[in-house]
Design an enzyme around this catalytic site. Sequence first.
Site, PDB file in Angstrom:
ATOM      1  N   ARG A 203       0.813  -1.217   0.000  1.00  0.00           N
ATOM      2  CA  ARG A 203       0.000   0.000   0.000  1.00  0.00           C
ATOM      3  C   ARG A 203       0.849   1.272   0.000  1.00  0.00           C
ATOM      4  NH1 ARG A 203      -3.457  -0.815   4.299  1.00  0.00           N
ATOM      5  NH2 ARG A 203      -5.089  -1.655   2.971  1.00  0.00           N
TER       6      ARG A 203
ATOM      7  N   HIS B 186       4.736 -10.486   2.191  1.00  0.00           N
ATOM      8  CA  HIS B 186       5.285  -9.513   3.138  1.00  0.00           C
ATOM      9  C   HIS B 186       6.569 -10.018   3.798  1.00  0.00           C
ATOM     10  CE1 HIS B 186       5.058  -7.122   7.040  1.00  0.00           C
ATOM     11  NE2 HIS B 186       4.961  -6.173   6.131  1.00  0.00           N
TER      12      HIS B 186
ATOM     13  N   TYR C 269      13.879   2.661  11.207  1.00  0.00           N
ATOM     14  CA  TYR C 269      13.053   1.594  11.765  1.00  0.00           C
ATOM     15  C   TYR C 269      13.940   0.631  12.542  1.00  0.00           C
ATOM     16  CZ  TYR C 269       9.239   2.834   8.494  1.00  0.00           C
ATOM     17  OH  TYR C 269       8.247   3.482   7.798  1.00  0.00           O
TER      18      TYR C 269
ATOM     19  N   ARG D 210       3.932  -1.859  19.725  1.00  0.00           N
ATOM     20  CA  ARG D 210       4.041  -0.446  19.377  1.00  0.00           C
ATOM     21  C   ARG D 210       2.683   0.201  19.120  1.00  0.00           C
ATOM     22  NH1 ARG D 210       5.965   0.110  13.850  1.00  0.00           N
ATOM     23  NH2 ARG D 210       3.838   0.612  13.288  1.00  0.00           N
TER      24      ARG D 210
ATOM     25  N   HIS E 211       9.841  -1.577  15.010  1.00  0.00           N
ATOM     26  CA  HIS E 211       9.295  -2.353  13.901  1.00  0.00           C
ATOM     27  C   HIS E 211       9.615  -3.843  13.987  1.00  0.00           C
ATOM     28  CE1 HIS E 211       8.945  -3.444   9.489  1.00  0.00           C
ATOM     29  NE2 HIS E 211       7.843  -2.757   9.665  1.00  0.00           N
TER      30      HIS E 211
END
Length: 716
Positions: A415, A445, A478, A574, A602
């Site tokens: 996205r 992913h 990250y 998080r 992350h």
Amino acid sequence: MVKDKKSTDFEKPELYMNRELSWLQFNERVRFEAEDESNPLFERLKFLSISASNLDEFFMVRVASLKDMINADYKKPDIAGMTPIEQLDAVLTEVHKFVDKQYQIYNKQLIPALLENGLKITDGSDLSATDLEYVDRYFDEYVYPVLTPMAVDSSRPFPLIRNKSLNIGALLKKKEGKDDVDFATVQVPDVLPRVLEIPCEDNGICPRKIMLLEQIIKRNMQKLFLNYDIITSASYRVGRNADLSIDEDEAEDLLKEIEKQIKRRQWGQAIRLEVPKGIDKKLLKFIAKELSVEDNEIYMIDGPLDLTFLFKMYKLEGFEHLKEHSYAEPQPVPEFEGGENIFDVIQRGDILMHHPYQTFENVVKFVETAAVDPNVLAIKQTLYRVSGNSPIIAALAKAADNGKQVTVLVELKARFDEENNIVWAKMLEKAGCHVIYGLVGLKTHCKITLVVRRQEDGIMRYVHLGTGNYNDSTAKQYTDVGLFTCAPAIGEDATAVFNMLSGYSEPLGWNKLSLAPLWLKDRIIDLIRREAEHARAGESARIVAKMNAICHKDVIAELYKASSAGVKIDLIVRGICCLRTGIPGVSENITVRSIVGNYLEHSRIFYFENGGSPEFYASSADWMPRNLERRVEILFPVEDKRLKEKMWNILDTELKDTEKAHVMNSKGIYVKKTASDGEKVNSQKIFGQEAVSAAKKFDAGSSRVFIPEMNPDAKT
């Protein structure tokens, strides 16, 4: 301890929090950092900007999704028992409060603090004649040629207003003629800087002054409508539904279909309208009617629209003393500092890297070395989000040019990175790489790279597995972990992963890896249930899990069961957390904390005590339905004793954080943790210091590496 509770007891809606409201709590924690005076001033600007950017995406995706469900008359409640209409009403109520608080911080805290430090944001009303002359000249020379004023009348309909664009609407009346009132709009061009610094007249003595582009345009609006009087004008900004809807089964060419949908993203249904407080009622009514927004979708803003401009201000020169400098730069990874061939180093033993405290450059070097190594036969990699000028993409193209077999899965459905990924996919294809455009119905992913190399004793497979993207830019912001290994069992699994992605080969079993959507959820649940069994048997049982989000009902229910069995569970989450703590007989043994710091947390790291034989895992997946059921994800073990110590150190240090940790209480509210004994612990700063120490203590002539000792109280 509660025993033998029925499964249904752990599935009651009151045991869960709504996902969207939980995300808003996360963004409140980000906003809190803008409010926290212990942060340097310009860091506070950055956090307020991030909270605004986060909210934009939340509307474009999550609020848009709720609107879609309502439009489709979808009434099924979520895990917290809320229907889409109830969720949307609650969300919009909270967002209005959130935005009001954003601008209270901006107006009452940040603006005065900036002025105290010699920087003034002006609307032009307090500028001298010399300053105004400079502003008007800038408009005439740079802004005016770019603008396109658009009138609305019977022959010219209301124009399509782009998503997130900043615009100025005006009501006009002809200087001579009828008393009819006309509407016109002009887009504030995003090709020009939004922040203009006005030169100081007094040789640097006066405060530095900046003026926003929309204020410059408003001041000169009359030049755009010479035959009209401007009755009133005001800025406005539209947020639209930007969630792509793609029927992959019907799409003949996925790449072309996504390209077509990206163009439509700018014109999705309007779901938010931002206007300044005090806007003329007739002007607002006209804009709202044309955009078809309801009253609760209109946000009256007490200040400049779109606070993401604060990140542009963050980059102003001359204010370095107002920024954070106590975080260490990414450090060398000691194992790779001896100047040896990277494959020889990996052969000596597994290597775990902690980014951004340790540099990401070794991951880039891994691919670059493989591209030119004459013994490398093949490179296979998954790419989800890559940087704008990615050295990894360049290395893969070079590898193909050198005759290597290069297979790259580029996830086109990542996205807001779809357009970027399409460009890279086409480039890699032209370079001779075999490019896979993801899988139908799933997002890929996982983060994995496989290098197949010919050596004297046969074929060797080198693998990199990570929790973060192959993006050299975000790797500096990250926090993630990455593992290099040439363990045969993982190498075999890596080959099976790519065979599954490129063809229809589904392995009968796995040596070490667990993959979603078919196996990973069951593996996580089995590990949680195993801890519960250890607790019931009176053995040591503990779970420490760090991730971005947890909202999978099945997994949360298993955590509740484990807690009721006596398992101590510490979650470091998080963002979204739909689990509630402190419920008698259900979650008394569970703690939840969220760390919001200079870096975006992350990494996904999991610890299972396993009766005194602890196991550590890392993963690309959060515990969410989309990760465990609708994506290709990987969970991988970390088995080397030294690396397990390093993994524990990460978890243990974050559990002790007293500066950036927010802890959930029994009411589901997050409270900023403080040091009870006065000792302050900032986990991110500690990790940076440890990386510096490890780099200094490394002896380039040996393979010795400094590893922080594991907490002696931990059962590992």
